[in-house]
Motif scaffolding. Structure first.
Motif, PDB file in Angstrom:
ATOM      1  N   ARG A 126       0.825  -1.219   0.000  1.00 27.90           N
ATOM      2  CA  ARG A 126       0.000   0.000   0.000  1.00 27.90           C
ATOM      3  C   ARG A 126       0.858   1.266   0.000  1.00 27.90           C
ATOM      4  NH1 ARG A 126      -4.718   0.629  -1.525  1.00 27.90           N
ATOM      5  NH2 ARG A 126      -3.517   2.049  -2.804  1.00 27.90           N
ATOM      6  N   GLU A 127       1.786   1.298   0.938  1.00 23.03           N
ATOM      7  CA  GLU A 127       2.616   2.488   1.089  1.00 23.03           C
ATOM      8  C   GLU A 127       3.448   2.749  -0.161  1.00 23.03           C
ATOM      9  OE1 GLU A 127       5.004   2.349   4.615  1.00 23.03           O
ATOM     10  OE2 GLU A 127       6.167   4.132   4.041  1.00 23.03           O
ATOM     11  N   LEU A 128       3.988   1.689  -0.732  1.00 18.20           N
ATOM     12  CA  LEU A 128       4.804   1.865  -1.931  1.00 18.20           C
ATOM     13  C   LEU A 128       3.968   2.343  -3.105  1.00 18.20           C
ATOM     14  CD1 LEU A 128       7.024  -1.316  -1.561  1.00 18.20           C
ATOM     15  CD2 LEU A 128       7.815   1.045  -1.435  1.00 18.20           C
ATOM     16  N   VAL A 129       2.829   1.715  -3.293  1.00 14.49           N
ATOM     17  CA  VAL A 129       1.962   2.071  -4.415  1.00 14.49           C
ATOM     18  C   VAL A 129       1.531   3.535  -4.301  1.00 14.49           C
ATOM     19  CG1 VAL A 129      -0.321   1.659  -5.410  1.00 14.49           C
ATOM     20  CG2 VAL A 129       1.183  -0.273  -4.869  1.00 14.49           C
ATOM     21  N   ASP A 130       1.244   3.937  -3.094  1.00 17.65           N
ATOM     22  CA  ASP A 130       0.818   5.326  -2.899  1.00 17.65           C
ATOM     23  C   ASP A 130       1.912   6.314  -3.274  1.00 17.65           C
ATOM     24  OD1 ASP A 130      -1.632   4.486  -2.101  1.00 17.65           O
ATOM     25  OD2 ASP A 130      -1.310   4.774   0.052  1.00 17.65           O
ATOM     26  N   LYS A 131       3.143   5.857  -3.187  1.00 17.14           N
ATOM     27  CA  LYS A 131       4.262   6.737  -3.569  1.00 17.14           C
ATOM     28  C   LYS A 131       4.669   6.544  -5.022  1.00 17.14           C
ATOM     29  CE  LYS A 131       6.107   7.257   1.063  1.00 17.14           C
ATOM     30  NZ  LYS A 131       7.156   6.859   2.026  1.00 17.14           N
ATOM     31  N   GLY A 132       3.863   5.783  -5.740  1.00 19.60           N
ATOM     32  CA  GLY A 132       4.154   5.616  -7.162  1.00 19.60           C
ATOM     33  C   GLY A 132       5.118   4.502  -7.494  1.00 19.60           C
ATOM     34  N   VAL A 133       5.458   3.716  -6.490  1.00 18.48           N
ATOM     35  CA  VAL A 133       6.342   2.573  -6.768  1.00 18.48           C
ATOM     36  C   VAL A 133       5.487   1.374  -7.172  1.00 18.48           C
ATOM     37  CG1 VAL A 133       8.127   1.062  -5.822  1.00 18.48           C
ATOM     38  CG2 VAL A 133       7.919   3.433  -4.996  1.00 18.48           C
ATOM     39  N   ARG A 134       5.851   0.733  -8.247  1.00 18.30           N
ATOM     40  CA  ARG A 134       5.088  -0.434  -8.681  1.00 18.30           C
ATOM     41  C   ARG A 134       5.598  -1.673  -7.952  1.00 18.30           C
ATOM     42  NH1 ARG A 134       4.736   0.758 -15.123  1.00 18.30           N
ATOM     43  NH2 ARG A 134       2.836  -0.515 -15.087  1.00 18.30           N
ATOM     44  N   VAL A 135       4.696  -2.580  -7.688  1.00 15.97           N
ATOM     45  CA  VAL A 135       5.011  -3.736  -6.855  1.00 15.97           C
ATOM     46  C   VAL A 135       4.795  -5.029  -7.646  1.00 15.97           C
ATOM     47  CG1 VAL A 135       4.192  -5.095  -4.881  1.00 15.97           C
ATOM     48  CG2 VAL A 135       4.555  -2.609  -4.648  1.00 15.97           C
ATOM     49  N   ILE A 136       5.796  -5.899  -7.597  1.00 23.24           N
ATOM     50  CA  ILE A 136       5.660  -7.248  -8.167  1.00 23.24           C
ATOM     51  C   ILE A 136       5.855  -8.240  -7.033  1.00 23.24           C
ATOM     52  CG2 ILE A 136       6.655  -8.939  -9.757  1.00 23.24           C
ATOM     53  CD1 ILE A 136       7.493  -6.617 -11.570  1.00 23.24           C
TER      54      ILE A 136
END
Lengths: 342, 342, 342, 342
Positions: free
Chosen positions: B85-95
């Motif tokens: 959640r936190e990463l996505v909110d900062k624009g980092v894509r998650v795999i």
């Protein structure tokens, strides 16, 4: 682009050569010969090469090898010595992965290999392709004798101690263990899975063909003959050689520093930190040789552990490394493979 | 250059990801986290990476993952769902290479995985990363659920038959065999060498966590629920999955042609000639899936053989393939590895 | 003491027979033949038998087989059918570990084995040596057809369901995995260690010689023809067969109770507790067959797991079991071996 | 019947002991202890023992070990030394398969094993159970120290040369290779299948716990201290030790005759014909040690090849052999196992 031919592409050194050449950015694969399987697609015999090698095996007659810049012989012993002369005379450089040009003493070679040598004059000019010893001579070689698998691992392990003159040369011990692919892809009972899995054995203790090759190499480093006991063993793994070397020091010396200094800058020799135990899989599928040096309990016996992938640094990879040197390419071109682990 | 972070780099999918990323020309490896081994050089734990990965493991806190473009989670199940959640909110894509976002039905996921899901809303938006099915949605994914190893091999094998509507969906059988690396790098008795070498066994017959994932995928292809029996087995090899699939045809069809047409142009699916028996080592260390299709004695039962390397197309390689798609790179970038055979 | 001869003692079923007979208290080993290796001490070829078997291989002519009570044929297919007639006529009983007398339909046999049968009249009288089905007929057999390895594991797994009439006979699936010793001790490329280690593959999907044998056996249990899909696989282990069977029930039934009741009292079939996953090493070197039965998610599909040692219950051990029955000995004599694990 | 107790039956030496004792005609198995698994049926943990061992694990308190004639400790180091005193005082003889009583110099033991010895007075009276050296003392032993696996293979290989006084004692080399079961059944990462299959490595080069044990044994034979370099290696097989020994002769001697004379009549040492290369599987599952002796090129270096099954002659089998001697039974009772090959 270097035009490359491969004679005898159906054994393990052959298919490994194809794996490496298929992705080498500086070469163009011209022809792969096989008498027995001419006409068959290479990728049919080796599905791992589907989509990567589109050639078919051809007969030697159809291969037009004289139009190549370099021809690799991934053949049984005794083939390259019959065909090299003609190629060399036409300006084609030859890299032999078999043993035809490794032993400078032709009589000695004939004794161990049980045949008459067909091209003694090429033995005289051939260069032994251990780059860490002979890089300069390799550059201009017309006939390159690619070292055997055991000899590569063993010589690289002894080299710094012998060159530095700190080894008791009268009693060197090389206890070497090889994966089963080292025995080749011939149909034989003793290398069947059910014969060689879940078991371990020595072989060739009375005398193995790699013994004279190693002795010659070590004598070259030492400037005189050495007393070497070499015992090879068959290990239930596919790839890999692990050489365990035992050397008595004749003087106290910082062996770790000695090895690090000798191999500094070598792209394919990795001297590991003191206390390490390299395992063969740490170099699997790559051209690396990893070495660790021990002095158990601080005594005068040095134990050197040297590991390679027998099909790469011990065969096809070292052959490509030699080709790179011979043709003035970056020595690591096409060989930047990260070892496959686990 | 894409800035990449890896969370949990000490397991097999982690080290495999590092092997692939270390030579990927389009990425810059920023940080690799490990709570337990922070401070240790990656190459100390994995000597195969000596000279190729110079990073040390760092704590998650020190990793500054929010400065990455993409973060891979090579962690146990239940970690990514807490941090994504936190990463996505900062624009980092998650795999996520684990299972946190694979099952759309959160209640079903919670039943099979035995924990409460921490981010159900991300499950809703997550894209299931099987490129041969979902390439378009993958391009814009913020959260990518990388498929499981068995589900990859099994779904790719059933896919053409189910999409074409020619399979009896009431009784599909997937008999799958995996190498031991699929069980991970945890210290456990049942995956010790002396426990799992020279023996063969099924496991999880009453129910394996990959069953709901496969059922969901097949149902998506079919447009309705399917009846699937899935039996995984442990095989004494390191890498590789071999799925043997049994399907009753509901109508006569050219199955070979069906598979060839469906996978034409797919860079990582190889439909082999009729009559082939792909073996796992033909894809070892590569991102390929090789498939062969049979109709024994011309009857109405189709046998599909589908092989992958569980750590590559079944984990890290497919994750890199998905990254390439997500960032608009050539889909094969960094994945042009010739399988290692023998 | 029963006087025993062995024809063809140099393959895996031969040496396994010697391992068992060497310690069997009721037999006296008279002669072991080998055309190619006559004169060699058996223990020279098989060092594991040093001090246990003192015989030398002899030619068939020197073996005086007609003075034996029973002769085992551990030969390739097609040998026993040529020699059995003469022995039987002299009152010597014959146990054939190959396939010559397994298929009652001679035309069918000739199609699958590619030769003309030399003794069809002996096929007619031969008894198929699966003791759990045919114990009574075995007692008086003059020619005993010892079952194949796959057929033993597969038939014992299906037997209780088919005899009870609760199986959908139109779509039986047998997915079987064998260790490499099942391929014999012939020098062939595809069973070399470097070819068959660390990999997994199916073979013979279009049709394997054990298919008609299994079909015949299942039809005998069912009283009518069955629809069977049989896929064998090669597994990187030395010994062991694991059969995974898929059956749709035609009626609800207590499958665990069914199996336990059917095999109660059988000395060499062990029905494991519900939920078990037998592994091949739990029977390694022994004559046991272990079976577990599952109904995943309580549905109508039964999954049967059946494991044997292919060289023992799948060959030499079952042959000795049959000999014990034929000669009125305790059925377990010489076969009380505790499996070797790990 | 000898009443037998086993303390710690859940490791590999424990289950191997059970395999041997289950069919030993002279013993009655009274109790098997396990703190962690008390209450579980032995055959549930080890399905290979189904139908052969009907006991359940019990707590040490429930085992009533003082009613046994002999108790085997198949425990980690440091357990037997705490419990032996009480048993011995009650007339129960103790056989320790761990290292507690192997090293006579208690200070040396404490250095290598990192703990304070709990029963130094028992060390003083304990007999080192290498029957080929100490058969007479073993007969009356109350506390028997069963040798380590490497020490058994290495000492039996050096013994004839050292006893005869023909070895250069200043520089003995023992290069030993072990199967992975030698590392025990503990859950550890480095002995996982995916870590230790298809690879080979040395370990413990700076110093392994079996070094002082071997040095003590060799010094006992020589009557003075010896200079020994011992390097153990991990081999991707389950069972087996192969020791390759290098000795410089101090005088010319018929080494083959020397070995044959020394081991004539020994039931479990087999000196193979000159030129042999014993493999570990030739002794698999049996109590045999097979030895071959070489003098490569007729020089002064002797190479001895010595193989055992680490779990049998290297542990449980030798323990049973010692029990047989201690109780006046035939030394081979219960140990007449034909090695399992392939």
């Amino acid at each position: 682009m270097i035009k490359v031919g491969v004679v005898g592409g159906t054994g393990y050194t052959g298919v490994e050569l194809l794996r490496l050449l298929a992705r080498h950015p500086g070469v163009q694969l011209q022809a792969i010969t096989s008498r027995g399987d001419a006409g068959m697609a290479v990728a049919e015999m080796f599905p791992s090469l589907r989509g990567r090698v589109d050639l078919r095996f051809v007969t030697p007659a159809d291969a037009e090898l004289d139009r190549c810049d370099v021809v690799f012989f991934a053949t049984p012993n005794g083939i390259a010595m019959q065909q090299a002369r003609e190629l060399v005379d036409k300006g084609v450089r030859v890299i032999d992965l078999a043993a035809d040009f490794r032993i400078r003493d032709v009589a000695e070679w004939q004794k161990w290999y049980g045949m008459t040598h067909a091209a003694p004059e090429l033995v005289a000019e051939a260069v032994y392709g251990l780059p860490e010893r002979n890089r300069e001579q390799i550059r201009s070689a017309r006939v390159l004798a690619n070292p055997g698998c055991y000899p590569t691992a063993v010589q690289l392990g002894f080299l710094p101690l012998i060159e530095a003159g700190v080894a008791d040369l009268s009693h060197l011990v090389a206890d070497a263990k090889s994966g089963v692919s080292g025995a080749g892809r011939k149909a034989e009972v003793h290398t069947l899975f059910a014969e060689s899995a879940d078991t371990f054995k020595a072989y060739g203790v009375p005398g193995h063909r790699h013994l004279p090759e190693i002795r010659q190499g070590l004598a070259g480093m030492a400037g005189k003959a050495v007393g070497l006991t070499f015992v090879p063993h068959l290990t239930p793994m596919i790839r890999g050689i692990h050489a365990t070397l035992y050397v008595r020091l004749t003087q106290d010396v910082d062996v770790q520093g000695l090895f690090e200094a000798r191999y500094r800058g070598e792209p394919f020799v990795d001297v590991m930190p003191a206390g390490s135990h390299p395992e063969t899989r740490s170099v699997r599928a790559s051209n690396m040789c990893r070495i660790a040096v021990h002095r158990p309990q601080g005594g005068d016996i040095v134990v050197v552990l040297s590991v390679i992938d027998n099909l790469v640094k011990g065969a096809a990879g070292q052959a490509v490394q030699n080709m790179n040197i011979m043709f003035g390419l970056n020595e690591t071109l096409g060989l930047d493979i990260v070892p496959v682990s686990p």
